[in-house]
Design an enzyme around this catalytic site. Structure first.
Site, mmCIF file in Angstrom:
data_model
loop_
_atom_site.group_PDB
_atom_site.id
_atom_site.type_symbol
_atom_site.label_atom_id
_atom_site.label_comp_id
_atom_site.label_asym_id
_atom_site.label_seq_id
_atom_site.Cartn_x
_atom_site.Cartn_y
_atom_site.Cartn_z
ATOM 1 N N ARG A 92 0.809 -1.245 0.000
ATOM 2 C CA ARG A 92 0.000 0.000 0.000
ATOM 3 C C ARG A 92 0.828 1.274 0.000
ATOM 4 N NH1 ARG A 92 -2.813 -3.284 2.657
ATOM 5 N NH2 ARG A 92 -0.963 -4.581 2.783
ATOM 6 N N THR A 93 1.987 1.284 0.649
ATOM 7 C CA THR A 93 2.782 2.525 0.634
ATOM 8 C C THR A 93 3.244 2.787 -0.794
ATOM 9 O OG1 THR A 93 3.526 1.960 2.850
ATOM 10 C CG2 THR A 93 4.694 3.745 1.751
ATOM 11 N N LYS A 121 25.821 -5.161 -8.470
ATOM 12 C CA LYS A 121 27.193 -5.147 -9.019
ATOM 13 C C LYS A 121 28.151 -4.431 -8.072
ATOM 14 C CE LYS A 121 25.284 -3.486 -12.885
ATOM 15 N NZ LYS A 121 25.171 -2.843 -14.195
ATOM 16 N N ARG A 142 11.625 3.282 0.447
ATOM 17 C CA ARG A 142 11.491 2.368 1.581
ATOM 18 C C ARG A 142 12.719 1.477 1.562
ATOM 19 N NH1 ARG A 142 6.588 -1.370 3.462
ATOM 20 N NH2 ARG A 142 5.902 0.682 4.132
ATOM 21 N N HIS A 175 8.189 5.514 10.084
ATOM 22 C CA HIS A 175 7.349 5.431 8.886
ATOM 23 C C HIS A 175 6.434 6.659 8.969
ATOM 24 C CE1 HIS A 175 5.154 3.906 5.590
ATOM 25 N NE2 HIS A 175 4.765 2.727 6.050
HETATM 26 N N1 CP Z 1 1.258 -0.044 6.089
HETATM 27 C C1 CP Z 1 2.237 -0.302 5.186
HETATM 28 O O1 CP Z 1 3.323 0.287 5.251
HETATM 29 O O2 CP Z 1 1.897 -1.233 4.267
HETATM 30 P P1 CP Z 1 2.843 -1.806 3.118
HETATM 31 O O3 CP Z 1 3.989 -2.496 3.831
HETATM 32 O O4 CP Z 1 1.989 -2.730 2.317
HETATM 33 O O5 CP Z 1 3.351 -0.637 2.344
#
Ligand code: CP
Length: 358
Positions: A92-93, A121, A142, A175
């Protein structure tokens, strides 16, 4: 002028020295003209920022409802490109940020694994990030490594082509945009109930390694008289750094390992899954997590006005039978994420006034 000089000095520090500074001493380095430029930590989001972003998200979702409005939004950043560097699993993120970019007309590139980038590499993450800045106007990332989003922003801010970095989750650390969407959901849910002030939030599950509860705890300092109740197995209790932060800001909190006891008090129950991807020796395999599951029979213990949240993905922490309860907010919560992330990108590119005038 003084602040500018100070920021310049911060840029001269080695990464190790910069990283070890207390957060309040370095937040200015991630601002431009007194505005957030990189979004890396929850602590950057003041109550004023949050209000601006929530109102902007509300405006964007209203404008986007009509084809003409959405077509117009898609012209605003059609000259900009975003790099989605997601080398830790995400659904979702990733998708909500990708959708947010599309809503504003941005072109998007993606890398989703270090096994498909030149890192395989031997290229360093630093050179990889620097390379993205040759092609993109924004990096959303991420990563499994703590501090890497901060390091990327620190490094790019020293180059001739500084671009904004958004932290979409870094190791067990933070996050911030999840906390942003969680608060946006709370704000919408309590709009006619006095807002987030004076509410009791029960956070449940793996609080030791869940970065979403950490980020949300920081952000709740922006509201008055919020009570947090942390419910977790002994091994997975919330960290001392968060408790110290709450004490410093005179925020009320309790700890327990009994979920049922606190359900009647909750205005919001924030469930989380066990984060066993961080296990070193399968240590969480022996924890009886079932006591931290929300089941249909628990619904009668909760206030009618309460809401149930989860950052998702879930395993068994919320029984699927709960999904039909009107208090289940998690599907709306993830959708809210797309709108408030759109607002964040619009804010970073300074187009919020244009949108608000529409
Ligand atoms: N809540 C959240 O970060 O979901 P994802 O890991 O699916 O991005």
């Amino acid at each position: 002028m003084k602040i500018k000089n100070k920021e310049k000095d911060l840029g001269k520090l080695s990464w190790e020295k910069f990283y070890s500074l207390p957060l309040n001493e370095k937040l200015g380095y991630f601002e431009k003209d007194g505005r957030m430029f990189d979004c890396l930590f929850s602590q950057q989001l003041s109550s004023q920022n949050l209000r601006t972003l929530f109102d902007l998200a509300n405006k964007i979702r209203k404008v986007a409802k009509e084809k003409g409005g959405l077509d117009w939004l898609q012209t605003l950043l059609s000259h900009k490109r975003a790099m989605l560097y997601f080398v830790q699993p995400s659904t979702r993120t990733f998708v909500s940020f990708q959708s947010a970019c599309y809503i504003l007309g941005m072109k998007v590139s993606e890398i989703r694994s270090t096994s498909t980038s030149s890192e395989l590499k031997g290229e360093s993450p630093e050179d990889t990030i620097r390379t993205f800045s040759s092609y993109a106007d924004l990096i959303i990332m991420r990563h499994f490594e703590e501090g890497i989003a901060e390091k990327s922003a620190w490094m790019l801010n020293k180059t001739k082509r500084p671009i904004s970095v958004i932290n979409g989750g870094s190791g067990k650390d933070q996050h911030p945009t999840q906390a942003l969407l969680d608060l946006y959901t709370l704000d919408l849910s309590f709009k006619d109930k006095g807002g987030i002030d004076n509410k009791t939030i029960v956070m449940v599950g793996d609080l030791k390694r869940g970065r979403t509860v950490r980020s949300l705890s920081y952000l709740l300092q922006n509201y008055k008289n919020v009570k947090i109740i942390y419910v977790a197995p002994d091994y997975l209790k919330i960290g001392n750094d968060i408790k110290d932060f709450l004490k410093k800001h005179k925020m009320s909190f309790k700890e327990s390992n009994e979920l049922i006891k606190f359900l009647p008090d909750a205005d919001a129950v924030y469930m989380t899954r066990i984060q066993d991807e961080y296990d070193i020796n399968n240590e969480s395999k022996n924890i009886d997590y079932s006591k931290f599951h929300l089941k249909k029979e628990h619904m009668k213990l909760m206030k009618k006005s309460a809401i149930i949240m989860h950052p998702l993905p879930r395993r068994q922490e919320i029984d699927v039978a709960v999904d039909n309860d009107p208090r289940a907010m998690y599907w709306r919560q993830e959708r809210n994420g797309m709108w408030v992330r759109t607002a964040l990108i619009a804010y970073l590119f300074r187009i919020e006034n244009e949108i608000n005038r529409y």
